[in-house]
Design a protein around this motif. Structure first.
Motif, PDB file in Angstrom:
ATOM      1  N   VAL A 123     -21.852  31.275   7.743  1.00  0.00           N
ATOM      2  CA  VAL A 123     -21.777  32.565   7.038  1.00  0.00           C
ATOM      3  C   VAL A 123     -22.325  32.403   5.613  1.00  0.00           C
ATOM      4  O   VAL A 123     -23.045  33.262   5.093  1.00  0.00           O
ATOM      5  CB  VAL A 123     -20.318  33.086   7.007  1.00  0.00           C
ATOM      6  N   THR A 173     -24.683  30.484   4.526  1.00  0.00           N
ATOM      7  CA  THR A 173     -26.144  30.393   4.450  1.00  0.00           C
ATOM      8  C   THR A 173     -26.863  31.555   5.131  1.00  0.00           C
ATOM      9  O   THR A 173     -28.042  31.791   4.848  1.00  0.00           O
ATOM     10  CB  THR A 173     -26.632  29.077   5.090  1.00  0.00           C
ATOM     11  N   ALA A 174     -26.175  32.243   6.028  1.00  0.00           N
ATOM     12  CA  ALA A 174     -26.883  33.289   6.772  1.00  0.00           C
ATOM     13  C   ALA A 174     -26.164  34.632   6.758  1.00  0.00           C
ATOM     14  O   ALA A 174     -26.662  35.590   7.342  1.00  0.00           O
ATOM     15  CB  ALA A 174     -27.077  32.828   8.224  1.00  0.00           C
ATOM     16  N   GLY A 175     -25.011  34.688   6.105  1.00  0.00           N
ATOM     17  CA  GLY A 175     -24.226  35.920   6.137  1.00  0.00           C
ATOM     18  C   GLY A 175     -24.740  36.994   5.186  1.00  0.00           C
ATOM     19  O   GLY A 175     -25.661  36.768   4.392  1.00  0.00           O
ATOM     20  N   GLU A 176     -24.136  38.150   5.304  1.00  0.00           N
ATOM     21  CA  GLU A 176     -24.464  39.254   4.395  1.00  0.00           C
ATOM     22  C   GLU A 176     -23.803  38.976   3.038  1.00  0.00           C
ATOM     23  O   GLU A 176     -22.795  38.253   2.977  1.00  0.00           O
ATOM     24  CB  GLU A 176     -23.932  40.571   4.976  1.00  0.00           C
ATOM     25  N   PRO A 177     -24.343  39.535   1.951  1.00  0.00           N
ATOM     26  CA  PRO A 177     -23.813  39.213   0.610  1.00  0.00           C
ATOM     27  C   PRO A 177     -22.298  39.381   0.490  1.00  0.00           C
ATOM     28  O   PRO A 177     -21.646  38.563  -0.153  1.00  0.00           O
ATOM     29  CB  PRO A 177     -24.559  40.194  -0.293  1.00  0.00           C
ATOM     30  N   GLU A 224     -20.068  38.845   2.658  1.00  0.00           N
ATOM     31  CA  GLU A 224     -19.328  37.817   3.414  1.00  0.00           C
ATOM     32  C   GLU A 224     -19.395  36.466   2.706  1.00  0.00           C
ATOM     33  O   GLU A 224     -18.545  35.595   2.923  1.00  0.00           O
ATOM     34  CB  GLU A 224     -19.933  37.641   4.809  1.00  0.00           C
TER      35      GLU A 224
END
Lengths: 128, 392
Positions: free
Chosen positions: B52, B54-58, B60
């Motif tokens: 999360v 490295t790839a989540g929405e801001p 999260e």
């Protein structure tokens, strides 16, 4: 951007990158099948015929380049878009990737957000 | 005790030792597997947060930063290799989020302290590596100091770290580190990683009295495509050191400026050393300059095969005028013909040939010698037995 749900095959021997790419593409609404080497990638691709493949170049056994070459020679996979993901940023490697039929080339370090954009762009080009 | 009994006893002792060793190895393997499993289980708890992060929405990411920042030391030790690994593989928001976790755990501050204060070379090197991976210019000065570390390995890691950070202040110290034993390849790669290496930073090294400096600076100028130093590079084609002349030729090819053509042509003549001629021919090819066509056409008949091959591929990159010459040469029975056919086959394989052939036909090349663009493969003159198209 394409809105339809696609099946994407991700192959990377690095678990952290595999998890990251899988998560990001799932978040974008796609179904992701992840494998950890080139041999598995080719076998899985022949089994499911994905809408797109994201392949790491440096993998044990068959490399992403090998998989691309074999996919292009396989009638069932010849038209499946392929994005190569690698740490090799040299221009010659990029040229080699395109020469064997890859549709796009993303070099590490990469932005997960940009990866999704590139995937959507390649899918949109193919469905146009 | 008889000799026979002593022998038996010795065999018994040896067997016992062998059994004990095997058992110890098995126990060791088991313990190690258990340790790896426990570590993996610990890491597993944090893997979701790392993904999360490295790839989540801001919205999260903040929670993920908190989770990783609050991980126990044991949990952190389990997940740290993944964090360090990702740090050099992602950029943008994902990279910034990883750096935030390291900051929250005090690891960047600790690395700064270790880099200059630790007695252990491995700690200093590890600190340099981490600071480089964070890409933060705030550690440039400490890393420049580490280029003078007493341990060569630390100096090398510091040089690489400076290349990752890409701060232009590091150019001169990196060049100076050559005198401290940092390998030229490391210095070249590090400086090439620095965005917009300034002409001002390179000029003193291009004219330095030490040929090592001149050679590295020329290489860097090429990798950075520093077109502002092309006149200096052209002068360096006459350097007293062959290595410097070769690197200057290579750099001129990479810079791609047509004003380099006369200088490059001058060092492709047969009175020059073969390695220089080869590199200069490649550089001429890279210029893709139509004005180089007559000279490349001459070099197509060169007795040095590498020179002739590079001239052929150079002609193909110079547009239809060059293609016409290569296609015509492909009908020659000798080395010139072999080289031309090889170049045409390579270009065809990489998909570059078709548009060139169309243009060449429009130029009025003899139709017998120009393959039909619609079926280039079939019309190519005398391909070798393993026809490349047939191998597809």
């Amino acid at each position: 951007m394409t809105s339809s749900k696609m099946t994407i095959l991700v192959a990377d021997d690095d678990r952290d990158i595999r998890d990251l790419v899988t998560f990001k593409l799932q978040q974008a609404g796609h179904t992701v099948v992840a494998v950890e080497d080139g041999g598995q990638a080719l076998a899985k691709a022949r089994e499911i015929v994905p809408d797109l493949m994201v392949l790491d170049v440096m993998m044990p056994g068959l490399s992403g380049m090998d998989v691309t070459r074999q996919a292009r020679a396989d009638a069932a996979l010849a038209d499946v878009p392929i994005i190569l993901l690698t740490a090799k940023a040299q221009e010659m490697d990029v040229d080699a990737g395109f020469a064997i039929g890859a549709d796009d080339y993303i070099t590490k370090p990469f932005s997960p957000r940009e990866l999704v954009t590139r995937v959507q762009a390649v899918l949109a080009r193919r469905t146009r | 005790m008889t000799r026979h009994a002593i022998l038996n006893l010795a065999l018994l002792v040896l067997s016992a030792q062998l059994v004990a060793l095997t058992a110890a190895a098995a126990v060791g393997r088991g313990l190690n597997r258990g340790r790896v499993r426990r570590r993996e289980a610990l890491a597993q708890r944090l893997r979701g947060a790392l993904v999360v992060l490295t790839a989540g929405e801001p919205d999260e990411v903040d929670d993920a930063v908190d989770t990783l920042a609050a991980a126990s030391p044991r949990e952190w030790r389990a997940i740290e290799p993944s964090v360090r690994g990702l740090l050099v593989k992602v950029r943008g928001d994902a990279h910034l989020a990883l750096v935030r976790v390291l900051e929250r755990r005090g690891l960047i501050e600790q690395a700064m302290a270790n880099l200059t204060g630790s007695w252990f070379a491995t700690r200093r090197a590890r600190a340099a590596e981490l600071l480089g991976a964070t890409g933060s210019v705030s550690s440039t000065e400490q890393l420049i100091s580490a280029l003078r570390d007493r341990e060569p390995q630390v100096r090398v890691v510091a040089a690489r770290a400076l290349g990752h950070i890409g701060d232009r202040r590091a150019v001169e110290p990196l060049l100076d580190s050559l005198a401290l034993g940092v390998p030229p390849r490391v210095v070249t790669t590090a400086i090439a990683g620095i965005d917009r290496v300034s002409q001002v930073a390179l000029e003193p090294s291009l004219t330095h009295q030490d040929p090592h400096y001149r050679a590295i600076a020329a290489e860097v100028a090429g990798l950075a495509a520093a077109t502002g130093v092309v006149p200096l590079l052209v002068d360096m084609l006459k350097d007293e050191e062959l290595e410097v002349r070769i690197r200057a030729a290579r750099a001129l090819g990479r810079c791609g400026r047509p004003e380099a053509r006369p200088g490059l042509v001058a060092v492709t003549t047969p009175d020059n050393p073969v390695p220089l001629r080869v590199v200069a021919t490649r550089a001429l090819s890279m210029l893709a300059d139509g004005a180089a066509v007559p000279w490349l056409a001459e070099l197509l008949s060169d007795p040095v095969t590498d020179v002739a091959r590079l001239a052929a591929s150079g002609l193909l990159s110079c547009g239809p005028e060059g293609v016409v010459i290569v296609v015509a040469a492909a009908e020659d029975p000798g080395l010139r013909g072999d080289v031309a056919r090889h170049a045409l086959a390579r270009a065809e394989l990489s998909g570059q040939l078709l548009p060139q052939l169309v243009a060449a036909k429009q130029l009025g090349a003899p139709s017998a010698s120009v393959p039909d663009p619609r079926g280039a493969t079939e019309a190519l003159p005398v391909l070798p037995a393993g026809n490349l198209a047939a191998q597809r």
